[in-house]
Motif scaffolding. Structure first.
Motif, PDB file in Angstrom:
ATOM      1  N   ALA A   1      48.299  73.256  73.392  1.00  0.00           N
ATOM      2  CA  ALA A   1      46.815  72.544  73.415  1.00  0.00           C
ATOM      3  C   ALA A   1      45.737  73.794  73.220  1.00  0.00           C
ATOM      4  O   ALA A   1      44.730  73.330  72.576  1.00  0.00           O
ATOM      5  N   LEU A   2      46.069  74.846  73.654  1.00  0.00           N
ATOM      6  CA  LEU A   2      44.922  75.754  73.573  1.00  0.00           C
ATOM      7  C   LEU A   2      44.838  76.321  71.792  1.00  0.00           C
ATOM      8  O   LEU A   2      43.888  76.334  71.639  1.00  0.00           O
TER       9      LEU A   2
ATOM     10  N   GLN B   1      42.820  73.183  70.212  1.00  0.00           N
ATOM     11  CA  GLN B   1      41.599  72.816  70.631  1.00  0.00           C
ATOM     12  C   GLN B   1      40.445  72.742  69.790  1.00  0.00           C
ATOM     13  O   GLN B   1      39.601  71.826  70.006  1.00  0.00           O
ATOM     14  N   SER B   2      40.525  73.591  68.661  1.00  0.00           N
ATOM     15  CA  SER B   2      39.130  73.631  67.677  1.00  0.00           C
ATOM     16  C   SER B   2      39.589  72.603  66.755  1.00  0.00           C
ATOM     17  O   SER B   2      38.786  72.245  65.793  1.00  0.00           O
TER      18      SER B   2
ATOM     19  N   ALA C   1      42.939  70.993  77.087  1.00  0.00           N
ATOM     20  CA  ALA C   1      43.616  72.265  77.244  1.00  0.00           C
ATOM     21  C   ALA C   1      43.731  72.870  78.679  1.00  0.00           C
ATOM     22  O   ALA C   1      44.699  73.488  78.931  1.00  0.00           O
TER      23      ALA C   1
ATOM     24  N   PHE D   1      44.774  67.280  66.691  1.00  0.00           N
ATOM     25  CA  PHE D   1      45.030  67.722  67.742  1.00  0.00           C
ATOM     26  C   PHE D   1      46.341  66.796  68.546  1.00  0.00           C
ATOM     27  O   PHE D   1      47.380  67.286  68.905  1.00  0.00           O
TER      28      PHE D   1
ATOM     29  N   SER E   1      39.132  68.030  73.417  1.00  0.00           N
ATOM     30  CA  SER E   1      40.408  69.072  73.310  1.00  0.00           C
ATOM     31  C   SER E   1      40.501  70.077  74.298  1.00  0.00           C
ATOM     32  O   SER E   1      41.717  70.510  74.846  1.00  0.00           O
ATOM     33  N   ALA E   2      39.257  70.538  74.300  1.00  0.00           N
ATOM     34  CA  ALA E   2      39.129  71.888  75.100  1.00  0.00           C
ATOM     35  C   ALA E   2      39.468  71.562  76.571  1.00  0.00           C
ATOM     36  O   ALA E   2      40.008  72.237  77.226  1.00  0.00           O
TER      37      ALA E   2
END
Length: 345
Positions: A63-64, A67-68, A118, A74, A114-115
């Motif tokens: 996920a990290l 995340q962008s 994560a 994602f 997404s961030a």
């Protein structure tokens, strides 16, 4: 000694490389689901609870990493990461338990950025690790009460801090007994072919000054017949709904020998390792590993060229041979399907 089998450092997961212990002590860093899956597959980390924790961090790392990306990319990447981790090893149910838990968290916050997703998954992975240690200590206290002062306890494979997030399941029982002031000693089967007992269990016990004697796997019956074993405590990678236990290959032989010599046979088992979806041990998938592990060790080969080799990594001990399951909710004597169902009510 505090063994940090897995730790979070500088936005990466670090795991002790258990393939090279006790000759060397090194951490390996991981930054994605695929790299964690390879660490699980190649036995950098092993032991059902530790595999579960590693898988949780593998999800968070993916996920990290993603995340962008766009939300669509994602989600596609996360699904692939879950699949890659699920394929890493088939027998340890904690792997699938951890992935299901992490997927549930993901789905609960899927509408957020997404961030944010994560960070929520990373927080859950941290909790999986902390929870594992709490559970192990609870099991340790229940198990320690079963061992009399002066007990000589045989164990097979490694179910210690190295097989968990810390403390251990079977070895956690020994640690808790010593912490309670009991004078116990450990007999460790070497555990062919990967030698987890010789390399890992013996190493852990030596580090903590807990008396330990190393024997080859085929010496266990002799030790029992000589009256030198008072109890057996092992870990497990999966327990079926009827109480059948899958653990490292050779455990079944130890259980049969223990029954023959009227020695209690206990299994340290967190609830996350009980798979109520499988009726009996006959349905537990048994991993077959590379023949190279049986041929020899590293560059040294002792098997005849051309010989056929089998290398099942686990076997199943029928519930009728299990004196008791040591769980974080207490000891379940003579485990069976009704008693295990009651645990989850």
């Amino acid at each position: 000694m505090k063994v940090e089998t897995l730790r979070w450092s500088h936005n990466q997961l670090e795991m002790i490389d258990q393939r090279i212990l006790p000759a060397a002590f090194e951490y390996v860093s991981y930054d994605s689901a695929s790299s964690v899956a390879e660490g699980i597959r190649s036995m950098v980390v092993r032991g059902a609870p530790a595999i579960g924790v590693a898988a949780a961090y593998g999800v968070a790392l993916e996920a990290l990493r993603l995340q962008s990306e766009s939300m669509a990319d994602f989600n596609i990447g996360m699904d692939a990461g879950f699949s890659t981790l699920a394929a890493s090893r088939p027998t340890a149910v904690n792997l699938f338990w951890a992935l299901a838990r992490m997927r549930g968290v993901w789905e609960s916050v899927a509408e957020q950025s997404s961030a944010t997703v994560a960070q929520r998954l990373l927080a859950e992975a941290h909790e999986v690790l902390a929870e594992d240690i709490r559970i192990n200590k609870a099991m340790g206290a229940y198990g320690a009460a079963l061992l009399p002062d002066g007990a000589r306890v045989l164990t097979h494979c490694n179910a210690g801090a190295l097989a968990t997030a810390g403390w251990g399941t079977a070895l956690g029982v020994f640690r808790s007994a010593v912490e309670a002031g009991k004078n116990i000693s450990v007999i460790a089967d070497e555990t062919r072919p990967f030698l987890q007992g010789a390399r890992l269990t013996a190493w852990e016990m030596v580090q903590e000054n807990i008396p330990v004697t190393l024997i080859t796997d085929n010496m266990a019956g002799y030790m029992m017949a000589q009256g030198e074993v008072d109890a057996v405590v092992v870990g497990t990678d999966r327990v079926a709904a009827n109480g059948d236990v899958a653990n490292k290959i050779g455990t079944y032989m130890v259980a049969v020998l223990a029954r023959r010599h009227d020695i209690p046979f206990y299994v340290a088992c967190p609830l996350s390792t009980i798979d109520m979806s499988i009726a009996s041990g006959a349905s537990i998938p048994i991993e077959e590993r590379s023949e190279d592990e049986v041929k020899g060790f590293r560059e040294t080969h002792w098997a005849a060229e051309g010989v056929t080799i089998r290398n099942p990594a686990f076997d199943v001990t029928p519930a009728e041979l299990v004196t008791g399951l040591i769980t974080e909710r207490g000891v379940i004597l003579c485990p069976d399907a009704p008693k295990l169902r009651e645990l989850f009510r």
